[in-house]
Design a protein around this motif. Structure first.
Motif, short mmCIF file in Angstrom:
data_model
loop_
_atom_site.label_atom_id
_atom_site.label_comp_id
_atom_site.label_asym_id
_atom_site.label_seq_id
_atom_site.Cartn_x
_atom_site.Cartn_y
_atom_site.Cartn_z
N HIS A 1 1.64 -3.00 5.11
CA HIS A 1 1.73 -1.75 6.15
C HIS A 1 0.44 -2.64 7.19
CE1 HIS A 1 4.38 1.00 4.26
NE2 HIS A 1 4.40 1.61 5.32
N ALA A 2 -0.67 -2.81 6.53
CA ALA A 2 -1.90 -3.29 7.08
C ALA A 2 -1.62 -4.59 7.84
CB ALA A 2 -2.93 -3.40 6.01
N LYS A 3 -0.78 -5.36 7.22
CA LYS A 3 -0.39 -6.54 8.06
C LYS A 3 0.54 -6.34 9.21
CE LYS A 3 1.82 -11.06 7.22
NZ LYS A 3 2.28 -11.99 6.41
N ASN A 4 1.38 -5.43 8.95
CA ASN A 4 2.28 -5.09 10.19
C ASN A 4 1.60 -4.47 11.30
OD1 ASN A 4 4.49 -6.43 8.90
ND2 ASN A 4 5.09 -4.25 8.06
N ALA A 5 0.78 -3.65 10.99
CA ALA A 5 -0.06 -2.83 11.79
C ALA A 5 -1.35 -3.38 12.37
CB ALA A 5 -0.48 -1.38 11.41
N LYS A 6 -1.61 -4.58 11.80
CA LYS A 6 -2.84 -5.41 12.11
C LYS A 6 -4.17 -4.62 11.90
CE LYS A 6 -0.41 -8.54 15.21
NZ LYS A 6 -0.42 -8.99 16.54
N ILE A 7 -4.50 -3.90 10.79
CA ILE A 7 -5.43 -3.14 10.42
C ILE A 7 -5.90 -3.51 9.12
CG2 ILE A 7 -5.09 -1.19 11.79
CD1 ILE A 7 -3.92 0.32 9.39
N GLU A 8 -7.05 -2.95 8.93
CA GLU A 8 -7.59 -3.37 7.58
C GLU A 8 -7.06 -2.34 6.76
OE1 GLU A 8 -11.84 -3.66 7.59
OE2 GLU A 8 -12.11 -4.92 9.43
N GLN A 9 -7.35 -2.82 5.19
CA GLN A 9 -6.85 -1.67 4.14
C GLN A 9 -7.82 -2.11 2.91
OE1 GLN A 9 -5.36 -2.92 1.02
NE2 GLN A 9 -5.54 -4.96 1.29
N GLU A 10 -7.96 -1.23 2.36
CA GLU A 10 -8.87 -1.02 1.04
C GLU A 10 -8.39 -0.26 -0.09
OE1 GLU A 10 -13.39 0.29 -0.35
OE2 GLU A 10 -12.96 0.06 1.70
N PHE A 11 -8.13 -0.73 -1.21
CA PHE A 11 -7.82 -0.10 -2.42
C PHE A 11 -8.68 -0.21 -3.71
CE2 PHE A 11 -4.19 -0.37 -5.83
CZ PHE A 11 -4.28 1.09 -6.18
N ASN A 12 -9.34 0.84 -3.97
CA ASN A 12 -10.47 0.93 -5.26
C ASN A 12 -9.69 1.76 -6.33
OD1 ASN A 12 -12.44 -0.36 -3.36
ND2 ASN A 12 -12.76 1.70 -2.63
N PHE A 13 -9.73 1.24 -7.37
CA PHE A 13 -9.40 1.47 -8.79
C PHE A 13 -10.28 1.09 -10.03
CE2 PHE A 13 -6.86 -2.06 -7.97
CZ PHE A 13 -6.72 -2.89 -8.99
N ASP A 14 -10.01 1.70 -11.04
CA ASP A 14 -10.81 1.23 -12.23
C ASP A 14 -9.96 0.23 -13.00
OD1 ASP A 14 -12.32 1.06 -14.38
OD2 ASP A 14 -12.54 3.28 -15.06
N ASN A 15 -10.29 -0.97 -13.09
CA ASN A 15 -9.81 -2.22 -13.96
C ASN A 15 -9.48 -1.73 -15.20
OD1 ASN A 15 -9.22 -3.73 -11.75
ND2 ASN A 15 -11.30 -4.34 -11.58
N THR A 16 -10.50 -0.68 -15.73
CA THR A 16 -10.54 -0.61 -17.12
C THR A 16 -9.48 0.55 -17.54
OG1 THR A 16 -11.93 1.22 -17.18
CG2 THR A 16 -12.90 -1.10 -17.35
#
Length: 697
Positions: free
Chosen positions: A570-585
Motif C-alpha cells: 500500500h505504501a509503495k503504491n501510494a508513495k508514502i512511508e509506512q511503519e510497523f512496530n511489534f514485539d519480536n519476542t
C-alpha cells in the motif's frame, strides 16, 4: 265557539289525566313493589314460566293472576341479566298490559326496554315498543303511539321480520285513520300487505284487507271498500280450521253497504252474525254491534217493528260492557228512531245522552252526527247546534292537520336518523377500511424493510466471508513461501555436506588407507596432514550442525510477514512511508485464525481509508499484548476530521461488525489537522503462550 272550548278543555283534561297517571306511577311503584314483597312467598319448586302460565288462566280472579305475575317478576329480577331475562320480562309486561294494570305495565315495560338495550336484544326492544304503543293508543295519546309503532317497525324491518313490520304498518294505519289521514293510512296498509303476502298468513291478510276496506270507505270509495272486504272474507275462509273466523269482516261488509245506502244488502250480514251459535256469550261486544246495525238498517228501510227493541237490547249489552263510545252510538240511533216517530222529547233525551257519552269517549265523529240530529230535533236551537258543528269541524281539521304534520315529522325524522346512521355506518366502514389498509401497508413496509435489512446483512456476511477467505488464502500462500524457503535451505546444506564434507572425508580416508602400513617420517607427516584435514572436517560439520540447529528453532512469523507485505504494498503504491512496530519476542502466529483474519481486514480497511481520504504522508501499525488483550493501533498523520459530523460508512460498519464477532471494542481518535488513529482491543485467553522461547545454543 262552544265546540272549540269543549275540545280545548277535553285536551287539557286528557293531558292532565295522563300526566297524573305517569307521576302517580313513578311515585307509587316502589310502594307497590315493597307491599308485594311483604306478602310474597315463593315456593322454590315453582318456575317463572309456570307462574306466567298461571297468570293467563282466565278461570281465576284478576288479583290471583296479578299475584302470579309478581312472583314471576321478582324471581326473574334475580336471574342473570341476559336476553332470556329480557324476553321473560317482556312477556310479564305484556300480561300486565292485558290485565289493565297500568302502573306495573309501565314499570315492567320500561325495565324491559332498558335491559333489552343493555343486552342488545333488538327483537325484545321492538316487542316492548309494540306493547307501549298499544298502551298509548288505548289512552288516546296517538302521536306517541304512532312514534313507538314506527320505531318497532324499523327494528322489525332491519331484522327482516316481515310479519312484525307488516303488523306495525297496519297499526300505524289505524292511528292515521283516527285522524282522517286516510291517504297515509292507505300507503302504510298497502306496504303491510306487500310484506305479508309472501308469508301466506291468511289471518293477517284478512285483517289487513279489512283495514283497506275501512280506508276506502272513509275516502268515499264504497265499491272499492266492498271489494276489499270481499277479498278479506276470501282470505278468512282460507284460514286453517283451527283458527276462528274473523266476524268483524261480515260486520264491516254490512257497514260498507250501509254507508252506500244499500240497506237491504246489509241485512243478511248482520242477521248471519247474530244467528251464530253462542255468539252472544262468545263475543257480546260484536253481537251488540251487529244487533244495533241490523236495527239501524231496518230503521232506514222503515221497517220499524223490532227497531226499538233491538236498539235497546244492544244498548243494555253495551252498558253492561261499559263501552262508552258504543253507548253513545246506541243513544244516537234511538234519538234518530224517535225523530222518525216524531217523538221529539224522547229524541232530545236520547241525543243529549249520546252527546254526553260522545264527549266522554272523545268520539268527535259521533258528536258531529249528534249535533246534526239535535239541530233537527230542536229547531229553536238549530243555529247554535250548526254553529257548534262548524266550529268543531274546523277545530278537528286543524287538530288533524297538526297531528298529521307531527306524524309526517316523526317519519321524516326517523328516516333522516336512519339515513344519518347509514351514512355514519358507511363512513365507519370507510375509515375501518382505511385503517386496515394502512395497517396492512405498514406491515408490508415493515416486512419489506426487515427482509431488505436481512438480505443486506446476509450479503454483508457473505462479503466478509469472501474477504476472510482471501486473507486465509494469502496467509496460506505466505506459509507456503516459508516452507519453500526452508526446503531450499535444507537443499543448500545437503549440497554442502555432499560436495564439501564428504569429499574431504573421502580424501582423508584414502590417504590414511594408503599410509596405514608405513611408518617412515614422510608417511607420518602425511598422516598428520590427514588428521588435520579430519579436524577441519569436524569443525565444518560442527558449524553446519549449529547452523541446522539454529534453523530448526527459528520460527518465521507468518502473520507478521502478511501485515508487513500489506503495509509495504500500500505504501509503495501510494508513495508514502509506512511503519510497523511489534514485539519480536512474541509468537504472533499462535493467535487464533479468526483474530488474524479479522485484524488483517481491519488494518487493510484503515490503511485504505487513510490513503484515500486522509491525504497523509505516513501510516503506521502497532501490535501489543497487554494483560489479556491483544491491542492494535492503526493510524496516519493526515488531515483528520470531526468525528461526530461524519457519516458512518460501510467501512466503519464492517469494522464494528468484525469487533463484535471478536467480542472486542474499538475507539477512534481524530481531529482536523492531527491525523486519525484507530485503537482495537481484542480479548485473548492465554497471554503466556504468545511469549517466544529462547533459541538454544
Amino acid at each position: 265557539m262552544k265546540a272549540s272550548i269543549y275540545i280545548f278543555k277535553n285536551k287539557i283534561v286528557q293531558n292532565i289525566l295522563f300526566s297524573f297517571l305517569f307521576i302517580f306511577f313513578c311515585a307509587c311503584t316502589n310502594n307497590k313493589e315493597s307491599t308485594h314483597k311483604k306478602t310474597n312467598s315463593t315456593p322454590t319448586q315453582d318456575s317463572i314460566s309456570s307462574w306466567i302460565t298461571s297468570a293467563k288462566n282466565k278461570k281465576i280472579s284478576k288479583q290471583e293472576r296479578l299475584a302470579f305475575l309478581e312472583k314471576a317478576y321478582l324471581k326473574n329480577k334475580r336471574q342473570p341479566k341476559d336476553s332470556i331475562a329480557s324476553q321473560t320480562l317482556s312477556e310479564i309486561s305484556l300480561r300486565y298490559s292485558l290485565l289493565k294494570d297500568t302502573l306495573w305495565f309501565r314499570k315492567t315495560n320500561q325495565e324491559t326496554i332498558v335491559l333489552a338495550k343493555k343486552v342488545q336484544d333488538s327483537t325484545t326492544i321492538a316487542n316492548s315498543y309494540w306493547d307501549l304503543a298499544n298502551f298509548l293508543d288505548d289512552v288516546n295519546v296517538k302521536d306517541s303511539a304512532f312514534f313507538y309503532y314506527h320505531q318497532a317497525q324499523k327494528i322489525f324491518s332491519a331484522k327482516k321480520n316481515n310479519y312484525g313490520a307488516g303488523r306495525m304498518l297496519k297499526e300505524m294505519a289505524w292511528i292515521q285513520l283516527s285522524i282522517n289521514d286516510n291517504t297515509g293510512a292507505e300507503i302504510n296498509c298497502t306496504k303491510a300487505i306487500e310484506l305479508i303476502k309472501p308469508l301466506k298468513n291468511y289471518d293477517a291478510l284478512a285483517s289487513f284487507y279489512s283495514t283497506m276496506g275501512v280506508i276506502a270507505s272513509n275516502l268515499g270509495e264504497q265499491e272499492k271498500s266492498i271489494s276489499y272486504y270481499e277479498e278479506a272474507l276470501k282470505y278468512d275462509n282460507n284460514k286453517p280450521k283451527n283458527q276462528s273466523p274473523n266476524y268483524n269482516i261480515l260486520n264491516n261488509l254490512g257497514i260498507a253497504y250501509t254507508r252506500d245506502k244499500q240497506y237491504s244488502k246489509t241485512i243478511p250480514y248482520f242477521t248471519q252474525l247474530i244467528q251464530i251459535d253462542s255468539f252472544y256469550s262468545k263475543n257480546p261486544g260484536l253481537y251488540s254491534t251487529a244487533l244495533n246495525n241490523l236495527a239501524y238498517s231496518n230503521l232506514k228501510l222503515n221497517r220499524l217493528d223490532s227497531v226499538e227493541i233491538n236498539l235497546k237490547k244492544a244498548l243494555k249489552i253495551r252498558e253492561n260492557l261499559n263501552e262508552t263510545a258504543h253507548i253513545s252510538a246506541s243513544h244516537c240511533n234511538l234519538g234518530e228512531y224517535y225523530l222518525t216517530k216524531k217523538d221529539t222529547i224522547k229524541a232530545l233525551q236520547e241525543l243529549k245522552l249520546s252527546e254526553v257519552y260522545a264527549k266522554q269517549s272523545l268520539n268527535n265523529d259521533r258528536l258531529l252526527q249528534v249535533l246534526e240530529l239535535l239541530a233537527l230535533a230542536n229547531p229553536k236551537k238549530a243555529a247554535d247546534y250548526r254553529l257548534e258543528h262548524i266550529q268543531l269541524t274546523d277545530s278537528l281539521q286543524k287538530e288533524e292537520r297538526k297531528i298529521r304534520n307531527k306524524f309526517a315529522r316523526i317519519r321524516f325524522e326517523t328516516d333522516e336518523f336512519i339515513a344519518e346512521n347509514l351514512l355514519l355506518e358507511r363512513q365507519k366502514q370507510l375509515w375501518t377500511g382505511i385503517a386496515i389498509g394502512s395497517i396492512l401497508l405498514l406491515i408490508s413496509i415493515y416486512i419489506i424493510v426487515s427482509q431488505r435489512a436481512k438480505n443486506q446483512k446476509l450479503r454483508f456476511n457473505q462479503q466478509q466471508q469472501a474477504k476472510n477467505q482471501e486473507v486465509f488464502d494469502l496467509m496460506l500462500a505466505q506459509k507456503q513461501k516459508v516452507e519453500q524457503a526452508k526446503r531450499q535451505e535444507q537443499k543448500r546444506i545437503s549440497e554442502e555436506l555432499h560436495d564439501g564434507v564428504l569429499g574431504k572425508m573421502l580424501g582423508a580416508r584414502m590417504i590414511l588407507t594408503g599410509l596405514n602400513k608405513k611408518i617412515d617420517d614422510e608417511s607420518i607427516a602425511e598422516k598428520a596432514k590427514a588428521i588435520v584435514a579430519l579436524k577441519n572436517v569436524e569443525g565444518e560439520v560442527r558449524s553446519i550442525s549449529h547452523e541446522l540447529n539454529h534453523s530448526a528453532y527459528q520460527k518465521i512469523p507468518n502473520f507478521i510477514n502478511s501485515i508487513t507485505e500489506l503495509l509495504q504494498s500500500h505504501a509503495k503504491n501510494a508513495k508514502i512511508e509506512q511503519e510497523f512496530n511489534f514485539d519480536n519476542t512474541m509468537d504472533w502466529d499462535t493467535l487464533s485464525g479468526d483474530i488474524k483474519i479479522n485484524v488483517y481486514r481491519m488494518i487493510q480497511e484503515c490503511i485504505h481509508n487513510s490513503i484515500k481520504h486522509a491525504n497523509c504522508n505516513k501510516v503506521y501499525v502497532i501490535f501489543e499484548i497487554h494483560k489479556s488483550n491483544f491491542e492494535v493501533t492503526v493510524g496516519d498523520d493526515g488531515q483528520g476530521y470531526v468525528l461526530n459530523k461524519e457519516k458512518k460508512g460501510i467501512g466503519l460498519r464492517n469494522i464494528k461488525s468484525r469487533m463484535e464477532k471478536l467480542n472486542g471494542h474499538f475507539t477512534v481518535d481524530t481531529a482536523p489537522g492531527r491525523g486519525t488513529s484507530f485503537f482495537f482491543n481484542i480479548p485473548v485467553s492465554d497471554v503466556s503462550k504468545y511469549e517466544e522461547s529462547e533459541i538454544p545454543a
